[in-house]
Design a protein around this motif. Structure first.
Motif, PDB file in Angstrom:
ATOM      1  N   GLY A   1      18.480  44.414  31.315  1.00 53.67           N
ATOM      2  CA  GLY A   1      18.853  43.132  30.706  1.00 53.67           C
ATOM      3  C   GLY A   1      17.812  42.060  30.879  1.00 53.67           C
ATOM      4  O   GLY A   1      16.617  42.327  30.937  1.00 53.67           O
TER       5      GLY A   1
ATOM      6  N   THR B   1      23.506  45.677  35.708  1.00 54.72           N
ATOM      7  CA  THR B   1      23.723  46.047  34.304  1.00 54.72           C
ATOM      8  C   THR B   1      23.759  44.877  33.334  1.00 54.72           C
ATOM      9  O   THR B   1      23.958  43.729  33.722  1.00 54.72           O
ATOM     10  CB  THR B   1      25.062  46.788  34.183  1.00 54.72           C
ATOM     11  OG1 THR B   1      26.090  45.863  34.587  1.00 54.72           O
ATOM     12  CG2 THR B   1      25.084  48.030  35.049  1.00 54.72           C
TER      13      THR B   1
ATOM     14  N   CYS C   1      26.416  42.161  34.531  1.00 55.50           N
ATOM     15  CA  CYS C   1      27.271  41.737  33.420  1.00 55.50           C
ATOM     16  C   CYS C   1      28.279  42.785  32.984  1.00 55.50           C
ATOM     17  O   CYS C   1      29.398  42.463  32.608  1.00 55.50           O
ATOM     18  CB  CYS C   1      26.391  41.287  32.261  1.00 55.50           C
ATOM     19  SG  CYS C   1      25.545  39.739  32.666  1.00 55.50           S
TER      20      CYS C   1
ATOM     21  N   VAL D   1      28.079  37.633  24.677  1.00 57.40           N
ATOM     22  CA  VAL D   1      28.979  38.026  25.750  1.00 57.40           C
ATOM     23  C   VAL D   1      28.682  37.250  27.047  1.00 57.40           C
ATOM     24  O   VAL D   1      29.498  37.215  27.970  1.00 57.40           O
ATOM     25  CB  VAL D   1      28.867  39.568  25.963  1.00 57.40           C
ATOM     26  CG1 VAL D   1      27.595  39.936  26.729  1.00 57.40           C
ATOM     27  CG2 VAL D   1      30.093  40.141  26.614  1.00 57.40           C
TER      28      VAL D   1
ATOM     29  N   THR E   1      30.482  36.968  30.885  1.00 56.31           N
ATOM     30  CA  THR E   1      30.032  37.768  32.021  1.00 56.31           C
ATOM     31  C   THR E   1      29.386  36.913  33.113  1.00 56.31           C
ATOM     32  O   THR E   1      29.276  37.355  34.255  1.00 56.31           O
ATOM     33  CB  THR E   1      28.996  38.831  31.587  1.00 56.31           C
ATOM     34  OG1 THR E   1      27.857  38.164  31.046  1.00 56.31           O
ATOM     35  CG2 THR E   1      29.571  39.758  30.530  1.00 56.31           C
TER      36      THR E   1
ATOM     37  N   GLN F   1      19.858  30.362  31.163  1.00 59.68           N
ATOM     38  CA  GLN F   1      20.211  30.724  29.787  1.00 59.68           C
ATOM     39  C   GLN F   1      19.940  29.575  28.835  1.00 59.68           C
ATOM     40  O   GLN F   1      19.774  29.769  27.637  1.00 59.68           O
ATOM     41  CB  GLN F   1      21.684  31.145  29.673  1.00 59.68           C
ATOM     42  CG  GLN F   1      22.015  32.444  30.372  1.00 59.68           C
ATOM     43  CD  GLN F   1      21.288  33.640  29.787  1.00 59.68           C
ATOM     44  OE1 GLN F   1      20.624  33.550  28.758  1.00 59.68           O
ATOM     45  NE2 GLN F   1      21.394  34.776  30.453  1.00 59.68           N
TER      46      GLN F   1
HETATM   47 FE1  F3S Z   1      22.399  41.002  29.675  1.00 61.51          FE
HETATM   48 FE2  F3S Z   1      23.843  39.593  31.277  1.00 61.51          FE
HETATM   49 FE3  F3S Z   1      21.341  38.923  30.879  1.00 61.51          FE
HETATM   50  S1  F3S Z   1      24.497  40.456  29.366  1.00 61.51           S
HETATM   51  S2  F3S Z   1      20.985  39.602  28.809  1.00 61.51           S
HETATM   52  S3  F3S Z   1      22.050  40.767  31.819  1.00 61.51           S
HETATM   53  S4  F3S Z   1      23.018  37.550  31.249  1.00 61.51           S
END
Ligand code: F3S
Ligand code: SAH
Ligand code: SF4
Length: 488
Positions: free
Chosen positions: A46, A82, A117, A200, A204, A236
């Motif tokens: 991720g 994850t 997540c 999402v 999460t 984010q």
């Molecule tokens: Fe994936 Fe969670 Fe980042 S959904 S993009 S690891 S904030």
């Protein structure tokens, strides 16, 4: 500092980070695992936030006597951090879990934990779906890992997926996993309050909260003192960073902005640590990035001239369905503003194609926004419906897969030609490059990046430089992802 894979092959590491954004994994390593009585193995998927969280987790586990290993067969504890952002990211994790099954069967004491997540999205359901998982921990519950490991060692499956309004792990010093010793990521906030309908993350990662500014500046200063020369501030939506120190009361009669720390102010505080410390940040939201931030970037040479500004779509109706809260015109005006205030700013973006009800014409609008904005780089995705999101509840995922694929190919082709143009246009220019290590192809070449975040490779020429140093490099050749040059 331990000789790690990234020390040896920094450009490989970089590639891993980029692939990681696309949902690939990277298994890091820190220090000498023999110093510790027990070993953990961690793989992260991720976004960069997850990689950063894995360094928090490593710190918590070190305290518990766990050292990191690169080999999951050797581990007492195997962790997957994850991602749920797209269906494919989750599928990769499920496949990966299957490859642990054999080892676990022959090594019953080995514990398998799922973090991040996907743990948060599926919660205890994970334990029903994947019998080989022992521990499920959400992004705000890592402090409870030692207790959960204890329970699991006693044979009891354990879950903690509580989200928090306060947790920022501000006091935990991350253990830098696989660090090149030059560049580091520093988390400045957690969660997200935007409700982009496709996304999402708000589910999460929970509510947005900003980390104590003083703890961020301290962490960056410590990194600088340890020899690091670049920090990337992570969130984010970094432009909505706002930290009010405890003890400060905001009341209706005073100007809140005089009491708290804004993102522009935080950037400035970090930039002031040293002119030799480069500062980057990610991600900016087009609705929130302010002139204040742009002027701060322009004012400090060590704040890199590079902005990642996800557009998602170039069509206002689709943007509205996505709940991005800006229009096509607003986005283009932001790009214009960036170029006015920082003329040589590097610009990259994220695009989602094939969102619910997107027409051919609307797809053309995305291509034309790309044409008008001329991004140096882009991450491009086909829409993937995520359970529980606003879009999943409200709209049908009605664009056929083959149409999504074709539109995505068109977008990728256009971006490739823009990237090529952008890199070729740098031929003849001279840039200040921060050396991150040897180039992948040859240890006679250095690998680094310029302020605009473009990779630059150049010959060492027996000059007494080392990684972490700056060099002035004149560009004489380019591909669509690398600049080649020589020191001047
Ligand atoms: Fe994936 Fe969670 Fe980042 S959904 S993009 S690891 S904030
Ligand atoms: N906070 C960042 C994005 C984080 S997710 C921002 O707002 O820009 C990284 C990227 O994944 C997003 O920008 C988006 O382009 C993509 N993405 C998110 N959800 C997606 C989905 N359901 N399908 C396809 N791509 C998605
Ligand atoms: Fe997701 Fe939107 Fe928040 Fe980015 S800003 S994490 S896309 S909800």
């Amino acid at each position: 500092m331990a000789e790690t894979l990234q020390n040896l092959h920094p450009e490989l590491y970089k590639k891993d980070i980029e692939e990681a954004r696309q949902g690939e994994a990277y298994a890091p390593f820190a220090g000498d695992p023999n110093e510790f009585s027990k070993k953990f193995y961690i793989e992260s998927y991720g976004c960069q936030m997850n990689f950063s969280d894995s360094e928090i987790v490593a710190s918590i586990l070190h305290e518990e006597g766990f050292g990191a290993t690169r080999n999951f067969e050797d581990a007492d504890l195997v962790l997957l951090n994850t991602c749920s952002i797209r269906e494919k990211a989750e599928q990769t994790v499920r496949n990966r879990l299957q490859s642990f099954r054999k080892v676990k069967e022959s090594k019953p004491g080995m514990l398998i934990g799922v973090l991040g997540c996907m743990a948060e999205r599926l919660k205890a359901k994970f334990l029903e779906e994947e019998k080989l998982v022992d521990i499920v921990v959400g992004p705000d519950a890592y402090r409870s890992l030692p207790g959960l490991i204890n329970e699991a060692e006693g044979g009891q499956k354990s879950v903690n997926v509580l989200l928090s309004r306060e947790e920022t792990y501000a006091d935990i010093s991350p253990v830098r996993l696989d660090s090149n010793g030059v560049t580091a990521f520093v988390s400045i906030m957690r969660g997200c309050n935007n409700m982009c309908s496709f996304c999402v993350v708000p589910f999460t990662r929970g509510r947005e909260r900003s980390r104590d500014a003083a703890s961020i500046v301290n962490e960056c200063r410590n990194l600088f003192e340890q020899g690091y020369r670049e920090v990337t501030l992570l969130g984010q939506n970094v432009d909505s960073y706002y930290f009010v120190p405890s003890g400060v009361q905001i009341d209706a009669n005073t100007d809140a902005l005089q009491q708290g720390v804004t993102f522009a102010q935080l950037l400035e505080q970090v930039a002031l640590i040293s002119p030799l410390l480069r500062v980057r940040f990610s991600t900016s939201h087009p609705k929130d990035i302010t002139d204040d931030v742009l002027h701060t970037m322009a004012k400090y040479n060590n704040i890199c001239n590079y902005i990642h500004l996800p557009v998602q779509s170039g069509n206002t109706r689709v943007l509205q369905l996505m709940n991005r809260t800006y229009t096509r015109e607003w986005y283009l005006a932001k790009v214009k503003r960036i170029r006015e205030i920082i003329p040589d700013c590097g610009l990259s973006t994220d695009v989602i194609t094939g969102f619910c009800t997107e027409t051919e014409e609307e797809h053309q609008d995305t291509l034309s926004v790309m044409e008008l904005s001329r991004f140096d780089m882009a991450y491009m995705f086909a829409y993937s419906e995520r359970p529980g999101t606003l879009a999943a509840r409200r709209f049908a995922d009605d664009i056929p897969e083959d149409v999504k694929k074709r539109r995505l190919t068109e977008i990728i082709n256009l971006q490739n030609s823009h990237s090529r143009d952008s890199y070729r246009a740098d031929i003849g220019k001279t840039f200040e490059v921060l050396i991150e290590g040897d180039s992948k192809r040859s240890d006679k070449d250095w690998y680094g990046r310029n302020s605009q975040n473009k990779v630059v490779v150049f010959a060492k020429n027996d000059r007494p430089l080392q990684k972490g140093d700056y060099a002035m490099v004149r560009i004489n050749d380019a591909t669509s992802a690398t600049l080649m040059g020589e020191m001047v």
